[in-house]
Write a protein that holds these residues in place. Structure first.
Motif, short mmCIF file in Angstrom:
data_model
loop_
_atom_site.label_atom_id
_atom_site.label_comp_id
_atom_site.label_asym_id
_atom_site.label_seq_id
_atom_site.Cartn_x
_atom_site.Cartn_y
_atom_site.Cartn_z
N GLN A 97 -38.44 -11.17 48.60
CA GLN A 97 -38.21 -10.22 49.70
C GLN A 97 -36.90 -10.50 50.41
N THR A 98 -36.64 -11.75 50.72
CA THR A 98 -35.39 -12.10 51.40
C THR A 98 -34.20 -11.79 50.51
N LEU A 99 -34.35 -12.11 49.21
CA LEU A 99 -33.26 -11.84 48.28
C LEU A 99 -33.01 -10.34 48.16
N ASN A 100 -34.07 -9.55 48.20
CA ASN A 100 -33.89 -8.10 48.13
C ASN A 100 -33.13 -7.57 49.35
N GLN A 101 -33.43 -8.14 50.51
CA GLN A 101 -32.70 -7.75 51.72
C GLN A 101 -31.23 -8.12 51.60
N ASP A 102 -30.98 -9.32 51.07
CA ASP A 102 -29.58 -9.73 50.88
C ASP A 102 -28.89 -8.82 49.88
N ALA A 103 -29.62 -8.40 48.86
CA ALA A 103 -29.03 -7.52 47.84
C ALA A 103 -28.70 -6.15 48.44
N ASN A 104 -29.58 -5.65 49.31
CA ASN A 104 -29.31 -4.36 49.94
C ASN A 104 -28.08 -4.43 50.82
N ALA A 105 -27.96 -5.55 51.55
CA ALA A 105 -26.79 -5.72 52.41
C ALA A 105 -25.52 -5.83 51.58
N ALA A 106 -25.58 -6.57 50.49
CA ALA A 106 -24.41 -6.71 49.62
C ALA A 106 -24.04 -5.39 48.98
N LYS A 107 -25.05 -4.58 48.61
CA LYS A 107 -24.78 -3.28 48.03
C LYS A 107 -24.11 -2.35 49.05
N ALA A 108 -24.55 -2.45 50.27
CA ALA A 108 -23.94 -1.64 51.33
C ALA A 108 -22.49 -2.02 51.54
N SER A 109 -22.18 -3.31 51.46
CA SER A 109 -20.80 -3.77 51.61
C SER A 109 -19.93 -3.23 50.48
N VAL A 110 -20.50 -3.14 49.29
CA VAL A 110 -19.76 -2.57 48.16
C VAL A 110 -19.44 -1.10 48.43
N ASN A 111 -20.43 -0.37 48.95
CA ASN A 111 -20.23 1.05 49.22
C ASN A 111 -19.15 1.27 50.29
N VAL A 112 -19.16 0.44 51.34
CA VAL A 112 -18.17 0.56 52.42
C VAL A 112 -16.78 0.28 51.86
N ALA A 113 -16.66 -0.77 51.05
CA ALA A 113 -15.36 -1.13 50.48
C ALA A 113 -14.87 -0.03 49.54
N GLN A 114 -15.78 0.61 48.81
CA GLN A 114 -15.40 1.67 47.90
C GLN A 114 -14.90 2.90 48.68
N VAL A 115 -15.56 3.20 49.80
CA VAL A 115 -15.12 4.32 50.64
C VAL A 115 -13.72 4.07 51.18
N GLU A 116 -13.45 2.84 51.59
CA GLU A 116 -12.15 2.50 52.13
C GLU A 116 -11.06 2.68 51.07
N VAL A 117 -11.34 2.28 49.84
CA VAL A 117 -10.37 2.44 48.76
C VAL A 117 -10.13 3.93 48.49
N ASN A 118 -11.21 4.69 48.44
CA ASN A 118 -11.07 6.13 48.18
C ASN A 118 -10.27 6.83 49.29
N LYS A 119 -10.41 6.36 50.52
CA LYS A 119 -9.70 6.96 51.65
C LYS A 119 -8.21 6.65 51.60
N LEU A 120 -7.86 5.46 51.14
CA LEU A 120 -6.46 5.03 51.17
C LEU A 120 -5.65 5.56 49.97
N LYS A 121 -6.29 5.88 48.89
CA LYS A 121 -5.56 6.31 47.70
C LYS A 121 -4.67 7.54 47.97
N PRO A 122 -5.19 8.64 48.54
CA PRO A 122 -4.31 9.80 48.78
C PRO A 122 -3.22 9.52 49.80
N LEU A 123 -3.47 8.63 50.75
CA LEU A 123 -2.45 8.29 51.75
C LEU A 123 -1.28 7.57 51.10
N VAL A 124 -1.58 6.74 50.12
CA VAL A 124 -0.51 6.03 49.40
C VAL A 124 0.28 7.03 48.56
N GLU A 125 -0.44 7.96 47.92
CA GLU A 125 0.25 8.95 47.08
C GLU A 125 1.20 9.83 47.91
N LYS A 126 0.88 10.05 49.17
CA LYS A 126 1.73 10.87 50.05
C LYS A 126 2.73 10.01 50.83
#
Length: 361
Positions: A97-126
């Motif tokens: 159970q504790t490991l599952n909670q840690d996994a959910n938190a780690a997965k959320a961090s991946v999603n946040v980091a992926q959103v940040e990368v997606n947001k910055l890509k067009p700004l760099v292109e411009k």
């Protein structure tokens, strides 16, 4: 008158002697006793095999300790002590159970980091922001993914499986127990006893003797592939039906104990042998064209062993023997004896050199 009386007495004596006879005077000394009858035997050269015995401790081919890689409470135990199992079979399941909670938190961090990368890509292109900011965001994304994979791996570690085929040993931890990789003892041990290894020790003298008796290869080293088969005497005194092979001899002598360790391997298809058992290893040594002389046929004289040899005229004479090995019945001799030599087999403590005997073959 006196003369007549004397003659009368003499005549009477002669008359009595003639009637009753006289006792002859025995000769000086007793009659010569007959020579003693003793068993004798003719020595014939033969190939003699003797076994040197060494105490041994048996171990399975593999004794694998099962340790948890993560901390957690045991949810399920899927096996029983002594049960035969297969490689990859599930043994324990830990609470996650504790490991599952840690996994959910780690997965959320991946999603946040992926959103940040997606947001910055067009700004760099411009050319609104520098590419350095995008690379930093990508690095943070990779770090988040690594964290998630680490947690996910820990979750997979909660399912503990067997790395080998074998038998389950003692299971000291039951359902509900808290376990970790820092415990003082493993969850259990899986023992593969399809083949059993018998470890034994030899001192320096025994090692040298074994080296001399072993077949050699082209480099004059012990060739274990051609080594003779060995036997195992089990703890109940019975001989294990399958022969074994010497698999290893450590020729580096332990300076503390003055001994070396060796190993013989035995197939254990019927599971007769158990890991942890004890017994005796019996290593054969073959003596070619040797003579076996019974212990009862020898005498000790000034630290030497002698036998009585029967000559053609049935007299006996002593002969020293050069013993190279002992057997349960006597001694093995290779040199110094001619084929067909006959020796006295009994009563050797009561006879002497030069005596005549009545041989019983």
């Amino acid at each position: 008158m006196k003369k007549l009386s004397i003659l009368g007495l003499l005549s009477a004596g002669l008359l009595l002697s003639s009637c009753f006879g006289t006792t002859p005077t025995p000769p000086a000394g007793g009659a010569t006793p007959p020579p003693p009858s003793l068993k004798v035997g003719e020595l014939t050269p033969q190939d003699i095999t003797i076994y040197n015995e060494f105490s041994t401790t048996l171990e399975g081919k593999q004794n694998v300790e099962i340790w948890p890689k993560v901390s957690g409470f045991i949810q399920h135990v899927y096996v029983e002590e002594g049960q035969k199992i297969k490689k990859g079979q599930l043994l324990f399941k830990l609470e996650t159970q504790t490991l599952n909670q840690d996994a959910n938190a780690a997965k959320a961090s991946v999603n946040v980091a992926q959103v940040e990368v997606n947001k910055l890509k067009p700004l760099v292109e411009k050319n609104i922001i520098s590419e350095v900011q995008l690379e930093t965001a990508k690095a943070q994304l990779e770090q988040a993914k690594a964290n998630y994979e680490s947690v996910a791996s820990n979750i997979s570690y909660s399912r503990i499986t067997s790395p080998v085929d074998g038998y389950i040993g003692e299971i000291p931890f039951k359902t509900g127990a808290l376990v970790s990789s820092n415990m003082g003892r493993p969850l259990t041990t899986v023992s593969d006893i399809s083949q059993v290894r018998a470890y034994f020790s030899l001192n320096e003298k025994e090692l040298l003797k074994l080296k001399e008796s072993m077949p050699k290869n082209d480099k004059n080293l012990m060739d274990l592939e051609k080594a003779p088969e060995v036997k195992l005497e089990m703890i109940n005194g019975k001989e294990y039906p399958e022969p074994g092979k010497i698999a290893m001899i450590n020729t580096i002598i332990n300076s503390t104990t003055g001994s070396v360790t060796a190993r013989a391997d035995f197939e254990n298809k019927n599971n007769i042998l158990s890991s942890g058992s004890t017994g005796k290893i019996k290593i054969p040594t073959v003596y070619k064209n040797a003579y076996e002389i019974p212990q009862a046929a020898t005498i000790d004289l000034q630290g030497k062993k002698l036998v009585y040899v029967l000559k053609d005229d049935n007299t006996i004479t002593t002969m020293p023997i050069d013993i190279i090995a002992n057997t349960q019945k006597g001694y093995i001799v290779e040199n110094g004896i001619e084929k067909g030599t006959t020796i006295v087999l009994e009563g050797v403590t009561k006879i002497k050199d030069g005596m005549t005997i009545s041989p019983v073959k």
